[in-house]
Design a protein around this motif. Sequence first.
Motif, mmCIF file in Angstrom:
data_model
loop_
_atom_site.group_PDB
_atom_site.id
_atom_site.type_symbol
_atom_site.label_atom_id
_atom_site.label_comp_id
_atom_site.label_asym_id
_atom_site.label_seq_id
_atom_site.Cartn_x
_atom_site.Cartn_y
_atom_site.Cartn_z
ATOM 1 N N ARG A 251 0.860 -1.259 0.154
ATOM 2 C CA ARG A 251 0.240 -0.192 -0.145
ATOM 3 C C ARG A 251 1.104 1.229 0.020
ATOM 4 O O ARG A 251 1.719 1.348 -0.872
ATOM 5 C CB ARG A 251 -0.966 -0.299 1.131
ATOM 6 C CG ARG A 251 -1.903 -1.276 1.189
ATOM 7 C CD ARG A 251 -2.942 -1.091 2.083
ATOM 8 N NE ARG A 251 -3.907 -2.405 1.853
ATOM 9 C CZ ARG A 251 -4.531 -2.895 2.693
ATOM 10 N NH1 ARG A 251 -4.238 -2.494 4.005
ATOM 11 N NH2 ARG A 251 -5.122 -4.065 2.525
ATOM 12 N N ASP B 269 -6.760 5.423 -0.463
ATOM 13 C CA ASP B 269 -6.645 4.048 -0.026
ATOM 14 C C ASP B 269 -7.861 3.550 0.201
ATOM 15 O O ASP B 269 -8.935 3.933 0.947
ATOM 16 C CB ASP B 269 -5.923 4.085 1.282
ATOM 17 C CG ASP B 269 -5.352 2.858 1.531
ATOM 18 O OD1 ASP B 269 -6.007 1.711 1.052
ATOM 19 O OD2 ASP B 269 -4.744 2.625 2.575
ATOM 20 N N GLY C 264 -8.345 0.400 0.878
ATOM 21 C CA GLY C 264 -8.106 -0.910 1.844
ATOM 22 C C GLY C 264 -7.629 -2.061 1.090
ATOM 23 O O GLY C 264 -7.639 -3.255 1.670
#
Length: 141
Positions: free
Chosen positions: A56, A63, A65
């Motif tokens: 990430r 974001d 996830g």
Amino acid sequence: MDACAALAETADRLATAGHSSRRFLVELGSVAGGVRTGPLWFIDAGLGGRNVFHGRGFRRHLDDGTDGQARHFAGLVAVSARLGAPLTRWLSVHAGRDAPDSADGRLTESAITFTSGIRTGALEQGSAAEWIRRELCASCG
């Protein structure tokens, strides 16, 4: 190194190759998003590309996830370089089902902004990696 940093490093490396602005963007989409450079690129783009960088590292508002944000950004850069901003935005919302106010929708807008900057010369290829770090990466903001 997280996926966002790897994306920035890739842009930095590609900037030294001396590509045209369009070629730079298409190569970024290929190397970081798994969207081929040839005539069958649209198949890869339609299938969502391929996660080249795992991990990430994107800012919270970008974001979703998942580990696919580098792929998402780079793939949409490749699409936007070929189809332009309006059609890329439309495809993202209607085919990709990325609501504009979602993390993916905001990342799509970032990809379109980045592509437009490179194409117009407002953003130099040599500054692309810094733009990615400043605008996308959590570790820099």
